[in-house]
Design a protein around this motif. Structure first.
Motif, PDB file in Angstrom:
ATOM      1  N   ILE A  46      16.730   5.720  -6.194  1.00  0.00           N
ATOM      2  CA  ILE A  46      17.451   5.662  -4.439  1.00  0.00           C
ATOM      3  C   ILE A  46      19.129   5.405  -4.546  1.00  0.00           C
ATOM      4  N   ALA A  47      19.671   5.080  -6.064  1.00  0.00           N
ATOM      5  CA  ALA A  47      21.024   5.154  -5.182  1.00  0.00           C
ATOM      6  C   ALA A  47      21.620   6.197  -7.116  1.00  0.00           C
ATOM      7  N   ALA A  48      22.864   6.483  -5.879  1.00  0.00           N
ATOM      8  CA  ALA A  48      23.851   7.682  -7.539  1.00  0.00           C
ATOM      9  C   ALA A  48      24.809   7.273  -6.912  1.00  0.00           C
ATOM     10  N   THR A  49      26.065   7.215  -8.019  1.00  0.00           N
ATOM     11  CA  THR A  49      27.431   7.835  -7.821  1.00  0.00           C
ATOM     12  C   THR A  49      27.729   8.372  -8.770  1.00  0.00           C
ATOM     13  N   GLU A  50      28.965   8.895  -8.007  1.00  0.00           N
ATOM     14  CA  GLU A  50      30.082  10.005  -8.669  1.00  0.00           C
ATOM     15  C   GLU A  50      30.325   9.785 -10.181  1.00  0.00           C
ATOM     16  N   THR A  51      30.603   8.242 -10.382  1.00  0.00           N
ATOM     17  CA  THR A  51      31.165   7.891 -11.919  1.00  0.00           C
ATOM     18  C   THR A  51      31.375   6.239 -11.793  1.00  0.00           C
ATOM     19  N   ASP A  52      31.225   5.493 -11.440  1.00  0.00           N
ATOM     20  CA  ASP A  52      31.237   4.414 -11.199  1.00  0.00           C
ATOM     21  C   ASP A  52      29.412   3.455 -11.979  1.00  0.00           C
ATOM     22  N   PRO A  53      30.067   2.999 -12.551  1.00  0.00           N
ATOM     23  CA  PRO A  53      28.768   2.468 -13.353  1.00  0.00           C
ATOM     24  C   PRO A  53      28.506   1.097 -12.937  1.00  0.00           C
ATOM     25  N   LEU A  54      27.522   1.863 -11.432  1.00  0.00           N
ATOM     26  CA  LEU A  54      27.356   0.461 -11.064  1.00  0.00           C
ATOM     27  C   LEU A  54      26.612  -0.381 -11.166  1.00  0.00           C
ATOM     28  N   PHE A  55      24.842   0.438 -11.817  1.00  0.00           N
ATOM     29  CA  PHE A  55      24.062  -0.026 -12.444  1.00  0.00           C
ATOM     30  C   PHE A  55      23.673  -0.386 -13.595  1.00  0.00           C
ATOM     31  N   HIS A  56      24.150  -1.247 -14.094  1.00  0.00           N
ATOM     32  CA  HIS A  56      24.093  -1.259 -15.616  1.00  0.00           C
ATOM     33  C   HIS A  56      22.932  -2.095 -16.383  1.00  0.00           C
ATOM     34  N   GLU A  57      23.237  -3.214 -15.305  1.00  0.00           N
ATOM     35  CA  GLU A  57      22.163  -4.719 -16.482  1.00  0.00           C
ATOM     36  C   GLU A  57      22.176  -6.378 -15.608  1.00  0.00           C
ATOM     37  N   ALA A  58      21.469  -7.382 -16.272  1.00  0.00           N
ATOM     38  CA  ALA A  58      21.035  -7.816 -15.321  1.00  0.00           C
ATOM     39  C   ALA A  58      20.373  -7.908 -13.962  1.00  0.00           C
ATOM     40  N   VAL A  59      19.361  -6.670 -14.551  1.00  0.00           N
ATOM     41  CA  VAL A  59      18.288  -6.787 -13.403  1.00  0.00           C
ATOM     42  C   VAL A  59      17.628  -7.354 -13.646  1.00  0.00           C
ATOM     43  N   VAL A  60      17.449  -8.253 -12.392  1.00  0.00           N
ATOM     44  CA  VAL A  60      16.534  -9.383 -11.552  1.00  0.00           C
ATOM     45  C   VAL A  60      16.475  -9.663 -10.292  1.00  0.00           C
ATOM     46  N   TRP A  61      14.495  -9.983 -10.798  1.00  0.00           N
ATOM     47  CA  TRP A  61      13.832  -9.868  -9.231  1.00  0.00           C
ATOM     48  C   TRP A  61      13.530 -10.922  -8.749  1.00  0.00           C
ATOM     49  N   TYR A  62      13.899 -11.691  -7.382  1.00  0.00           N
ATOM     50  CA  TYR A  62      13.771 -12.864  -6.809  1.00  0.00           C
ATOM     51  C   TYR A  62      12.453 -12.922  -5.764  1.00  0.00           C
ATOM     52  N   PRO A  63      11.328 -13.100  -6.285  1.00  0.00           N
ATOM     53  CA  PRO A  63      10.505 -12.812  -5.423  1.00  0.00           C
ATOM     54  C   PRO A  63      10.110 -13.587  -3.839  1.00  0.00           C
ATOM     55  N   PRO A  64      10.773 -14.193  -3.369  1.00  0.00           N
ATOM     56  CA  PRO A  64      11.089 -15.365  -2.931  1.00  0.00           C
ATOM     57  C   PRO A  64      11.881 -14.205  -1.181  1.00  0.00           C
ATOM     58  N   THR A  65      13.018 -12.986  -1.889  1.00  0.00           N
ATOM     59  CA  THR A  65      12.714 -12.187  -0.458  1.00  0.00           C
ATOM     60  C   THR A  65      12.670 -10.765  -1.465  1.00  0.00           C
ATOM     61  N   ASP A  66      12.241 -10.594  -2.234  1.00  0.00           N
ATOM     62  CA  ASP A  66      11.955  -9.471  -2.726  1.00  0.00           C
ATOM     63  C   ASP A  66      12.659  -8.218  -2.904  1.00  0.00           C
ATOM     64  N   GLU A  67      13.952  -9.334  -3.250  1.00  0.00           N
ATOM     65  CA  GLU A  67      15.024  -8.486  -4.230  1.00  0.00           C
ATOM     66  C   GLU A  67      15.214  -8.314  -5.208  1.00  0.00           C
ATOM     67  N   VAL A  68      16.220  -7.730  -5.260  1.00  0.00           N
ATOM     68  CA  VAL A  68      16.063  -6.526  -6.983  1.00  0.00           C
ATOM     69  C   VAL A  68      17.986  -7.708  -7.024  1.00  0.00           C
ATOM     70  N   PHE A  69      18.002  -8.227  -7.843  1.00  0.00           N
ATOM     71  CA  PHE A  69      19.871  -7.815  -8.285  1.00  0.00           C
ATOM     72  C   PHE A  69      20.429  -6.768  -9.678  1.00  0.00           C
ATOM     73  N   PHE A  70      21.321  -7.030  -9.690  1.00  0.00           N
ATOM     74  CA  PHE A  70      22.161  -6.207 -11.133  1.00  0.00           C
ATOM     75  C   PHE A  70      23.370  -6.136 -11.131  1.00  0.00           C
ATOM     76  N   VAL A  71      24.234  -5.370 -12.488  1.00  0.00           N
ATOM     77  CA  VAL A  71      25.889  -5.744 -12.061  1.00  0.00           C
ATOM     78  C   VAL A  71      25.806  -4.582 -12.170  1.00  0.00           C
ATOM     79  N   GLN A  72      26.992  -4.343 -12.231  1.00  0.00           N
ATOM     80  CA  GLN A  72      28.332  -3.350 -12.832  1.00  0.00           C
ATOM     81  C   GLN A  72      28.479  -3.287 -14.070  1.00  0.00           C
TER      82      GLN A  72
END
Ligand SMILES: *[C@@H]1O[C@H](CO)[C@@H](O)[C@H](O)[C@H]1NC(C)=O
Ligand SMILES: *[C@@H]1O[C@H](CO)[C@@H](O)[C@H](O)[C@H]1NC(C)=O
Length: 418
Positions: free
Chosen positions: A103-129
């Motif tokens: 669903i997303a990709a970058t050339e080299t910047d590791p934007l999709f790393h860890e701290a993957v957290v689902w927040y049900p009230p907004t149905d969003e998923v957070f993550f960190v570089q």
């Protein structure tokens, strides 16, 4: 932890000469549930097909940087049907129609790393570089950022293999900023992040963040009786005893953004109501990801001891998941080996409601049953640092420069303190 450079640069295939000539896999086992065909996105990997290879990679050649292709497979065939069934238990995990979408990709910047957290009230998923990778330009120079996606957008694209550009990735401007976040989980309606700190004077800390604007933050813990932690890596809330457990390890220093290591690498627990903080385990070399079994009776801790940051790799050191019994008083019993992974090191770890254990490793996610037997993979062909279930049937996987959304039958172990 951040992906060691040896792993992020390893997508070059390892051709195990004779292995490739050894012929196709033996006939697929029948899916166990009546009325199923083998799901379109699944393939069976029969371990008997490579128990005895004609030629095994030379000891001189092995540096851990190559992926293993079972006889009759190659990089593209493994990715074409990314749900790999190693054991019949995996059919119940994936269900009849699993999907996996980039669903997303970058050339080299590791934007999709860890701290993957689902927040049900907004149905969003957070993550960190990634704070520790040179390609991110983060660590000492600037803090890694937090971002998020809207799962409704991801779900709308689930039948595509590649939906990059169709899912918005939005920056989350935490205030004051969470410095170099690496681990995260839900806690009392907020997100708690493990921040790795920066240089000698910005201490590593646990932060709470409001998951909705203005994303205000509060530092919860930033010292052990006045001493700095090295670089807090991951955090997990026990399903019933009220303690927050977290790991502290030396990656900030090994990746050149923390000045020194002044404290032992270990697992701590902290009680938010009493302020009590204590070390509860120091058995592992580099405690990294951690999670509880759904009944709260076991703590799983990944040990990335083999990965030594910018100083290299030692393949005689742990690339293992340990588990420790959780006593009634919340202390931990002796650790036991749960599994040793065969590619890379196990980083983030989470369980489903059945107690199966999932971890991000060198070629995607591996899944073990509670007996520690590998039952399947969700194969990305790239290092998966971490991931998270988003309730039942949905999973988000961070592969550094690639972000995946998967649908399957399994449900994530319930999230404490929603
Ligand atoms: C995915 O699609 C984008 C946009 O069409 C393209 O640039 C990219 O190369 C594709 N990635 C893969 C892995 O196929
Ligand atoms: C954010 O601010 C609100 C309103 O002042 C407060 O109730 C909440 O506790 C804050 N959250 C954090 C994590 O600081």
């Amino acid at each position: 932890m951040p992906p060691p450079t040896w792993l992020t640069s390893i997508l070059a295939p390892c051709v195990l000469g004779a292995a490739l000539l050894a012929g196709p896999l033996s006939k697929a086992r029948e899916p166990p549930l009546a009325g199923w065909d083998l799901p379109a996105q699944a393939q069976v990997i029969d371990q008997r097909a490579f128990n005895a290879l004609e030629r095994v990679e030379s000891q001189e050649a092995f540096d851990g940087s190559s992926l293993f292709y079972p006889p009759g497979t190659d990089a593209s065939s493994l990715k074409a049907r990314p749900y790999h069934v190693y054991h019949d238990d995996f059919y119940a995990v994936i269900g009849p129609e699993p999907t996996l979408t980039l669903i997303a990709a970058t050339e080299t910047d590791p934007l999709f790393h860890e701290a993957v957290v689902w927040y049900p009230p907004t149905d969003e998923v957070f993550f960190v570089q990634n704070a520790g990778a040179r390609a991110a330009g983060t660590g000492l120079a600037k803090s890694a950022i937090i971002q998020k996606i809207d799962l409704a957008q991801a779900d709308a694209a689930k039948h595509k293999a590649n939906a990059t550009g169709e899912v918005d990735v939005r920056v989350v401007p935490s205030q004051p900023q969470v410095i170099n976040p690496n681990g995260g989980t839900n806690w009392r309606g907020q997100i708690v992040f493990a921040g790795e700190g920066q240089g000698a004077d910005v201490p590593s800390a646990l932060y709470a963040m409001n998951p909705v604007a203005p994303y205000n933050t509060t530092v919860l813990v930033n010292n052990f009786f006045g001493r700095q932690f090295s670089s807090l890596n991951d955090v997990a809330v026990h399903p019933s005893n009220g303690w927050i457990y977290f790991t502290d390890v030396d990656y900030g220093h090994l990746q050149d953004f923390r000045a020194k290591v002044n404290i032992r690498r270990q697992v701590y627990r902290w009680h938010p109501d009493t302020g009590v903080i204590q070390a509860v385990a120091d058995y592992t070399l580099r405690p990294n990801g951690l999670t509880f079994s759904p009944d709260g009776k076991w703590l799983y801790v990944t040990d990335t001891g083999a990965a030594q940051g910018f100083t290299g790799v030692d393949w005689s050191a742990p690339a293992s998941i340990y588990r420790l019994p959780v006593n009634d008083d919340g202390t931990l019993g002796p650790n036991e080996l749960f599994t040793y992974v065969h590619v890379g090191v196990p980083d983030g770890v989470h369980c489903d409601t059945k107690g199966n254990v999932y971890s991000g490793v060198g070629d995607g996610l591996h899944v073990w049953n509670p007996a520690g037997t590998l039952i399947g993979k969700i194969y990305t062909g790239a290092v998966a640092a971490n991931f998270q279930f988003a309730g039942k049937g949905r999973i988000v996987i961070c592969c550094e420069t690639e972000l995946y959304y998967g649908t399957l039958a399994a449900e994530g172990a319930h999230i404490t303190d929603l």
